[in-house]
Design a protein around this motif. Structure first.
Motif, PDB file in Angstrom:
ATOM      1  N   ILE A  63      -9.908 -24.400 -64.095  1.00  0.00           N
ATOM      2  CA  ILE A  63     -11.188 -24.964 -64.552  1.00  0.00           C
ATOM      3  C   ILE A  63     -11.156 -25.185 -66.052  1.00  0.00           C
ATOM      4  O   ILE A  63     -11.514 -26.268 -66.550  1.00  0.00           O
ATOM      5  CB  ILE A  63     -12.347 -24.033 -64.160  1.00  0.00           C
ATOM      6  N   LEU A  64     -10.734 -24.169 -66.790  1.00  0.00           N
ATOM      7  CA  LEU A  64     -10.656 -24.283 -68.247  1.00  0.00           C
ATOM      8  C   LEU A  64      -9.660 -25.357 -68.662  1.00  0.00           C
ATOM      9  O   LEU A  64      -9.934 -26.165 -69.573  1.00  0.00           O
ATOM     10  CB  LEU A  64     -10.269 -22.928 -68.847  1.00  0.00           C
ATOM     11  N   PHE A  65      -8.517 -25.397 -67.987  1.00  0.00           N
ATOM     12  CA  PHE A  65      -7.507 -26.400 -68.319  1.00  0.00           C
ATOM     13  C   PHE A  65      -8.042 -27.813 -68.064  1.00  0.00           C
ATOM     14  O   PHE A  65      -7.833 -28.724 -68.878  1.00  0.00           O
ATOM     15  CB  PHE A  65      -6.252 -26.148 -67.491  1.00  0.00           C
ATOM     16  N   ALA A  66      -8.733 -28.006 -66.947  1.00  0.00           N
ATOM     17  CA  ALA A  66      -9.288 -29.323 -66.635  1.00  0.00           C
ATOM     18  C   ALA A  66     -10.353 -29.731 -67.645  1.00  0.00           C
ATOM     19  O   ALA A  66     -10.424 -30.897 -68.050  1.00  0.00           O
ATOM     20  CB  ALA A  66      -9.868 -29.317 -65.220  1.00  0.00           C
ATOM     21  N   LEU A  67     -11.194 -28.775 -68.053  1.00  0.00           N
ATOM     22  CA  LEU A  67     -12.221 -29.080 -69.054  1.00  0.00           C
ATOM     23  C   LEU A  67     -11.598 -29.495 -70.382  1.00  0.00           C
ATOM     24  O   LEU A  67     -12.038 -30.468 -71.017  1.00  0.00           O
ATOM     25  CB  LEU A  67     -13.126 -27.866 -69.254  1.00  0.00           C
ATOM     26  N   LEU A  68     -10.578 -28.777 -70.817  1.00  0.00           N
ATOM     27  CA  LEU A  68      -9.913 -29.112 -72.078  1.00  0.00           C
ATOM     28  C   LEU A  68      -9.157 -30.432 -71.973  1.00  0.00           C
ATOM     29  O   LEU A  68      -9.186 -31.250 -72.905  1.00  0.00           O
ATOM     30  CB  LEU A  68      -8.966 -27.978 -72.479  1.00  0.00           C
ATOM     31  N   LEU A  69      -8.486 -30.633 -70.839  1.00  0.00           N
ATOM     32  CA  LEU A  69      -7.728 -31.872 -70.666  1.00  0.00           C
ATOM     33  C   LEU A  69      -8.657 -33.077 -70.610  1.00  0.00           C
ATOM     34  O   LEU A  69      -8.316 -34.161 -71.100  1.00  0.00           O
ATOM     35  CB  LEU A  69      -6.899 -31.786 -69.385  1.00  0.00           C
ATOM     36  N   ASN A  70      -9.824 -32.892 -70.057  1.00  0.00           N
ATOM     37  CA  ASN A  70     -10.793 -33.991 -69.965  1.00  0.00           C
ATOM     38  C   ASN A  70     -11.306 -34.408 -71.332  1.00  0.00           C
ATOM     39  O   ASN A  70     -11.777 -35.540 -71.503  1.00  0.00           O
ATOM     40  CB  ASN A  70     -11.955 -33.570 -69.072  1.00  0.00           C
ATOM     41  N   GLU A  71     -11.231 -33.504 -72.302  1.00  0.00           N
ATOM     42  CA  GLU A  71     -11.719 -33.811 -73.642  1.00  0.00           C
ATOM     43  C   GLU A  71     -10.701 -34.565 -74.485  1.00  0.00           C
ATOM     44  O   GLU A  71     -11.031 -35.043 -75.568  1.00  0.00           O
ATOM     45  CB  GLU A  71     -12.113 -32.509 -74.358  1.00  0.00           C
ATOM     46  N   LEU A  72      -9.451 -34.633 -74.005  1.00  0.00           N
ATOM     47  CA  LEU A  72      -8.436 -35.367 -74.761  1.00  0.00           C
ATOM     48  C   LEU A  72      -8.717 -36.858 -74.689  1.00  0.00           C
ATOM     49  O   LEU A  72      -9.038 -37.386 -73.628  1.00  0.00           O
ATOM     50  CB  LEU A  72      -7.039 -35.077 -74.206  1.00  0.00           C
ATOM     51  N   ARG A  73      -8.590 -37.527 -75.796  1.00  0.00           N
ATOM     52  CA  ARG A  73      -8.860 -38.955 -75.850  1.00  0.00           C
ATOM     53  C   ARG A  73      -7.588 -39.786 -75.967  1.00  0.00           C
ATOM     54  O   ARG A  73      -7.605 -40.987 -75.747  1.00  0.00           O
ATOM     55  CB  ARG A  73      -9.783 -39.259 -77.044  1.00  0.00           C
ATOM     56  N   THR A  74      -6.465 -39.168 -76.344  1.00  0.00           N
ATOM     57  CA  THR A  74      -5.199 -39.885 -76.454  1.00  0.00           C
ATOM     58  C   THR A  74      -4.594 -40.023 -75.059  1.00  0.00           C
ATOM     59  O   THR A  74      -4.174 -39.024 -74.455  1.00  0.00           O
ATOM     60  CB  THR A  74      -4.216 -39.145 -77.379  1.00  0.00           C
ATOM     61  N   GLY A  75      -4.559 -41.233 -74.535  1.00  0.00           N
ATOM     62  CA  GLY A  75      -4.141 -41.452 -73.162  1.00  0.00           C
ATOM     63  C   GLY A  75      -2.728 -40.991 -72.863  1.00  0.00           C
ATOM     64  O   GLY A  75      -2.472 -40.315 -71.865  1.00  0.00           O
ATOM     65  N   ALA A  76      -1.751 -41.358 -73.720  1.00  0.00           N
ATOM     66  CA  ALA A  76      -0.357 -41.024 -73.468  1.00  0.00           C
ATOM     67  C   ALA A  76      -0.133 -39.510 -73.479  1.00  0.00           C
ATOM     68  O   ALA A  76       0.531 -38.959 -72.599  1.00  0.00           O
ATOM     69  CB  ALA A  76       0.537 -41.708 -74.498  1.00  0.00           C
ATOM     70  N   PHE A  77      -0.691 -38.854 -74.476  1.00  0.00           N
ATOM     71  CA  PHE A  77      -0.523 -37.396 -74.568  1.00  0.00           C
ATOM     72  C   PHE A  77      -1.219 -36.693 -73.410  1.00  0.00           C
ATOM     73  O   PHE A  77      -0.700 -35.725 -72.859  1.00  0.00           O
ATOM     74  CB  PHE A  77      -1.083 -36.898 -75.900  1.00  0.00           C
ATOM     75  N   LYS A  78      -2.378 -37.184 -73.032  1.00  0.00           N
ATOM     76  CA  LYS A  78      -3.116 -36.596 -71.917  1.00  0.00           C
ATOM     77  C   LYS A  78      -2.321 -36.710 -70.621  1.00  0.00           C
ATOM     78  O   LYS A  78      -2.230 -35.747 -69.847  1.00  0.00           O
ATOM     79  CB  LYS A  78      -4.470 -37.286 -71.773  1.00  0.00           C
ATOM     80  N   LYS A  79      -1.721 -37.866 -70.367  1.00  0.00           N
ATOM     81  CA  LYS A  79      -0.924 -38.043 -69.160  1.00  0.00           C
ATOM     82  C   LYS A  79       0.313 -37.161 -69.176  1.00  0.00           C
ATOM     83  O   LYS A  79       0.717 -36.618 -68.134  1.00  0.00           O
ATOM     84  CB  LYS A  79      -0.518 -39.515 -69.021  1.00  0.00           C
ATOM     85  N   PHE A  80       0.920 -37.008 -70.361  1.00  0.00           N
ATOM     86  CA  PHE A  80       2.107 -36.158 -70.464  1.00  0.00           C
ATOM     87  C   PHE A  80       1.765 -34.700 -70.149  1.00  0.00           C
ATOM     88  O   PHE A  80       2.464 -34.038 -69.369  1.00  0.00           O
ATOM     89  CB  PHE A  80       2.710 -36.260 -71.871  1.00  0.00           C
ATOM     90  N   VAL A  81       0.682 -34.196 -70.738  1.00  0.00           N
ATOM     91  CA  VAL A  81       0.274 -32.807 -70.490  1.00  0.00           C
ATOM     92  C   VAL A  81      -0.091 -32.609 -69.023  1.00  0.00           C
ATOM     93  O   VAL A  81       0.276 -31.601 -68.405  1.00  0.00           O
ATOM     94  CB  VAL A  81      -0.913 -32.430 -71.407  1.00  0.00           C
ATOM     95  N   GLN A  82      -0.801 -33.567 -68.466  1.00  0.00           N
ATOM     96  CA  GLN A  82      -1.214 -33.462 -67.068  1.00  0.00           C
ATOM     97  C   GLN A  82      -0.002 -33.450 -66.138  1.00  0.00           C
ATOM     98  O   GLN A  82       0.077 -32.627 -65.218  1.00  0.00           O
ATOM     99  CB  GLN A  82      -2.131 -34.631 -66.722  1.00  0.00           C
ATOM    100  N   THR A  83       0.955 -34.322 -66.376  1.00  0.00           N
ATOM    101  CA  THR A  83       2.154 -34.373 -65.538  1.00  0.00           C
ATOM    102  C   THR A  83       2.989 -33.115 -65.698  1.00  0.00           C
ATOM    103  O   THR A  83       3.503 -32.566 -64.711  1.00  0.00           O
ATOM    104  CB  THR A  83       3.000 -35.612 -65.897  1.00  0.00           C
ATOM    105  N   ALA A  84       3.127 -32.643 -66.946  1.00  0.00           N
ATOM    106  CA  ALA A  84       3.920 -31.435 -67.185  1.00  0.00           C
ATOM    107  C   ALA A  84       3.304 -30.217 -66.513  1.00  0.00           C
ATOM    108  O   ALA A  84       4.017 -29.328 -66.041  1.00  0.00           O
ATOM    109  CB  ALA A  84       4.043 -31.193 -68.688  1.00  0.00           C
ATOM    110  N   SER A  85       1.978 -30.178 -66.427  1.00  0.00           N
ATOM    111  CA  SER A  85       1.324 -29.030 -65.793  1.00  0.00           C
ATOM    112  C   SER A  85       1.526 -29.021 -64.283  1.00  0.00           C
ATOM    113  O   SER A  85       1.413 -27.967 -63.647  1.00  0.00           O
ATOM    114  CB  SER A  85      -0.182 -29.047 -66.102  1.00  0.00           C
ATOM    115  N   TYR A  86       1.828 -30.189 -63.680  1.00  0.00           N
ATOM    116  CA  TYR A  86       2.063 -30.251 -62.241  1.00  0.00           C
ATOM    117  C   TYR A  86       3.453 -29.775 -61.854  1.00  0.00           C
ATOM    118  O   TYR A  86       3.667 -29.353 -60.716  1.00  0.00           O
ATOM    119  CB  TYR A  86       1.900 -31.690 -61.722  1.00  0.00           C
ATOM    120  N   LEU A  87       4.401 -29.855 -62.754  1.00  0.00           N
ATOM    121  CA  LEU A  87       5.800 -29.618 -62.407  1.00  0.00           C
ATOM    122  C   LEU A  87       6.054 -28.238 -61.791  1.00  0.00           C
ATOM    123  O   LEU A  87       6.811 -28.136 -60.823  1.00  0.00           O
ATOM    124  CB  LEU A  87       6.679 -29.825 -63.642  1.00  0.00           C
TER     125      LEU A  87
END
Length: 311
Positions: free
Chosen positions: A103-127
């Motif tokens: 929940i906390l991770f999703a809330l923080l990730l949702n606040e990111l505005r840089t698209g490329a960095f946000k996608k990278f963090v999101q993908t890395a967290s799935y691995l």
């Protein structure tokens, strides 16, 4: 000729309008029926003295019915208290310390505005979710070994190395931290999906009223994912007696049975390796009934106090 009733007409229209949806559901329903419901007839061996090759249905041959004897033996057995305690505690630790991390991770990730960095963090967290339990277990065992990286840091700061893999007191922390690391990224997907459906005009109105990013997250984003939080919490409570036995089997050893031996590992040793299929089935059935009771209770309480429930 009798005319069709309005109810029959509505049902006919319903089936025609939703035929494609039912056809899409058909393979899933068939899979559930074949692999989840048909095998349930094997539960009867929990009330028998069964061994491979012996019939457990009345199609010839004598069946040795023992009633609830296997349940009674498990309750009176020397490992009952340890198994129930360890299974509940390991699942409870993961629920308390791990449920809020996605929940906390999703809330923080949702606040990111840089698209490329946000996608990278999101993908890395799935691995970590896609890494095999065998690989993760090998990594963990190499880290907590006497010569592992954790003890390397301990010696670097002047401490004495400890064989963490043979100390029962450290096992709950090792299991909980590893389970959280492996699951938090994948667990955040549902929360991120719920956040994506929030009306952007709510944030714009909050900005006009002077709300900063933190207040927007607290008063708009978090309430919007509340139904998802409650539903997943109900599922988590309903699996309090279902610790990740596969992972535990890979990282535990007889020296840490005191805190690591759970019902799933006991079933593997006694039911499969020991050939006590009737006893193992009885214990598995008992755990399923307890989990169902917890799920039903959690759902009833959630429906009563929050209006969010599975049914």
């Amino acid at each position: 000729m009798k005319a069709a009733s309005p109810v029959s007409k509505r049902r006919g229209f319903h089936w025609r309008d939703h035929l494609q949806l039912y056809l899409i559901m058909l393979p899933v329903l068939a899979h559930i029926f074949i692999f989840s419901y048909i095998p349930m007839y094997g539960i009867v061996i929990a009330f028998q003295n069964y061994y491979p090759g012996k019939p457990f249905l009345s199609f010839g041959g004598e069946i040795d019915w023992v009633g609830f004897q296997h349940f009674i033996d498990f309750f009176n057995g020397p490992y009952f208290v340890r198994l129930m305690r360890n299974t509940f505690l390991l699942s409870f630790y993961f629920l308390i310390f791990g449920f809020w991390v996605p929940i906390l991770f999703a809330l923080l990730l949702n606040e990111l505005r840089t698209g490329a960095f946000k996608k990278f963090v999101q993908t890395a967290s799935y691995l970590p979710h896609f890494i095999s339990n065998v690989v993760v277990a090998g990594m963990v065992l190499s880290f907590i070994n006497v010569d592992g990286i954790i003890n390397a840091f301990v010696k670097l700061f002047g401490g004495s190395p400890v064989a963490l893999n043979t100390e029962p007191g450290y096992f709950p922390a090792i299991y909980t931290i590893t389970s959280i690391w492996k699951a938090f990224g994948w667990g955040s997907i549902l929360y991120l999906a719920a956040m994506s459906s929030v009306d952007p005009h709510l944030y714009e109105a909050a900005k006009i009223d002077g709300a900063n990013r933190f207040k927007q997250m607290l008063n708009i984003t978090l309430p919007s994912i509340r139904p998802t939080i409650f539903i997943l919490l109900i599922f988590a409570i309903g699996s309090l007696l279902s610790a990740n036995s596969e992972f535990i089997l890979l990282i535990y050893n007889p020296m840490v049975y005191e805190t690591a031996d759970v019902i799933g590992t006991y079933l593997f040793r006694e039911g499969l390796l020991g050939g006590n299929f009737s006893s193992g089935t009885a214990v598995g059935l008992l755990v399923s009934l307890i989990n169902f009771t917890l799920l039903y209770t959690a759902n009833a309480l959630s429906r009563k106090y929050s209006d969010y429930a599975l049914w």
